[in-house]
Design a protein around this motif. Structure first.
Motif, PDB file in Angstrom:
ATOM      1  N   THR A  59     -87.273  81.954  -4.453  1.00 10.40           N
ATOM      2  CA  THR A  59     -87.367  82.942  -3.375  1.00 10.40           C
ATOM      3  C   THR A  59     -86.687  82.431  -2.110  1.00 10.40           C
ATOM      4  O   THR A  59     -85.906  83.146  -1.466  1.00 10.40           O
ATOM      5  N   THR A 104     -91.531  81.200   3.808  1.00 11.53           N
ATOM      6  CA  THR A 104     -90.856  80.897   2.553  1.00 11.53           C
ATOM      7  C   THR A 104     -89.402  80.522   2.745  1.00 11.53           C
ATOM      8  O   THR A 104     -88.854  79.734   1.979  1.00 11.53           O
ATOM      9  N   LEU A 110     -89.083  89.143  -5.140  1.00 11.72           N
ATOM     10  CA  LEU A 110     -89.994  88.069  -5.534  1.00 11.72           C
ATOM     11  C   LEU A 110     -91.157  87.940  -4.555  1.00 11.72           C
ATOM     12  O   LEU A 110     -92.289  87.653  -4.957  1.00 11.72           O
ATOM     13  N   VAL A 111     -90.894  88.154  -3.272  1.00 10.33           N
ATOM     14  CA  VAL A 111     -91.983  88.125  -2.290  1.00 10.33           C
ATOM     15  C   VAL A 111     -93.003  89.212  -2.605  1.00 10.33           C
ATOM     16  O   VAL A 111     -94.217  88.989  -2.536  1.00 10.33           O
ATOM     17  N   GLY A 157     -84.664  88.132  -3.457  1.00  8.79           N
ATOM     18  CA  GLY A 157     -85.683  87.357  -2.763  1.00  8.79           C
ATOM     19  C   GLY A 157     -86.830  88.224  -2.281  1.00  8.79           C
ATOM     20  O   GLY A 157     -88.006  87.861  -2.413  1.00  8.79           O
TER      21      GLY A 157
END
Length: 337
Positions: A229, A36, A204-205, A201
């Motif tokens: 993210t 990501t 969100l993962v 971040g």
């Protein structure tokens, strides 16, 4: 001749370590936690460090020297070795070789990582005219390209030659990097904002474990979530590094700069080395460590030879410990990034 930040170079090194890890551990977890952000990070850095002092011709000349020439040289070297062995063994497949020359997702082992330099070149050259626009219009261009390349059904832009489509899709991260740079100029507490971005971040993962970003496949996860993210983690690393690594002992700063200047070599050679070790996707700690050490050892040896710029993409000689030209230990000459 300008200065380069050891803090930013440290971020580059972290990103490259993550790239190597993502090829040694090919699992859903690495896609979730590494894919990501590890390559989007380099596009974010491009926008973050953008100076805008060159026109298209000048930018193309510089980026060709630092990206395309090493790409062509390493492709020729690795292709000669790989295809030569395949011809001897009778396993050479002209169709596969043609895909490797074409680029993008068709670049199979040992060229897995070769799409990145050409995609970065495309995104960089495109940003020259777009950078003249007001930031909201830059975002309009970036989002339009993202939608067309990644979300419009039936488009085959991922299979354009030399990863042109990947460069167009990842252009959104270049604009995000420039946005971060402008926003950081108004930040008063980088040491708090950077870790907060990283935490956001990571959150969100955890909340969207299947929304990973894979730029090579033009897969950007859940709309908005995947991009956000990547920007929070990549941007968080940059802001945090600038807050806490802005002044480091000169020996450490010089070491980090050397590692960073060698990172493009690592990008090109780590997959062939891991393949030779049979470490691709095996999740072996030993394979990972040997691949890292061997790749960076080759990169450092080449960076020590300024005449080998066509393999390293490095501009100028690497700094020396006894160079006292800069008062700030984290601002290392000789290169403007």
């Amino acid at each position: 001749m300008g200065e380069r930040s050891a803090a930013i170079d440290a971020v580059r090194v972290v990103g490259m370590v993550a790239v190597v890890a993502g090829h040694v551990w090919i699992t859903p977890e690495t896609r979730q936690w590494l894919y990501t952000w590890h390559l989007p990070l380099f596009f974010i850095l491009t926008g973050y460090l953008w100076s805008g002092r060159r026109g298209i011709k000048g930018e193309a000349a510089v980026r060709a020297r630092t990206l395309l020439v090493p790409y062509a040289c390493w492709f020729a070297i690795i292709a000669a070795i790989t295809w030569g062995f395949q011809l001897i063994q009778g396993s050479f497949n002209p169709r596969v070789a043609a895909g490797q020359v074409w680029g993008g997702p068709l670049q199979s082992e040992p060229f897995w990582a070769f799409w990145f330099p050409t995609a970065l070149f495309v995104a960089t050259i495109l940003y020259v005219p777009v950078s003249r626009l007001a930031l909201p219009w830059q975002w309009c261009v970036a989002l339009a390209l993202l939608i067309v390349t990644a979300y419009v059904p039936g488009t085959q832009l991922a299979f354009l030659p030399l990863a042109i489509g990947q460069g167009l899709g990842a252009f959104v991260f270049v604009v995000a990097g420039q946005t971060l740079r402008r926003a950081q100029a108004r930040m008063s507490r980088d040491g708090v904002v950077g870790p907060a971005m990283l935490a956001g971040g990571v959150a969100l993962v955890l909340l969207f474990p299947d929304s990973f970003v894979d730029v090579k496949g033009l897969h950007f996860g859940v709309p908005v979530v995947g991009i956000l993210t990547a920007v929070l983690i990549g941007g968080g690393l940059i802001v945090t590094a600038r807050a806490y690594l802005s002044r480091t002992p000169r020996p450490l700063s010089v070491t980090v700069v050397w590692l960073s200047m060698s990172s493009l070599v690592v990008m090109f050679v780590h997959v062939p080395i891991a393949s030779a070790l049979d470490a691709l996707g095996d999740g072996s700690v030993a394979g990972f460590l040997i691949t890292i050490v061997a790749s960076w050892a080759l990169g450092l040896a080449l960076v020590a030879l300024p005449a080998a710029w066509f393999l390293t993409g490095a501009r100028g000689a690497a700094p020396r410990l006894n160079d006292t030209s800069s008062a700030d230990s984290a601002a290392i000459r000789p290169e403007r990034t």
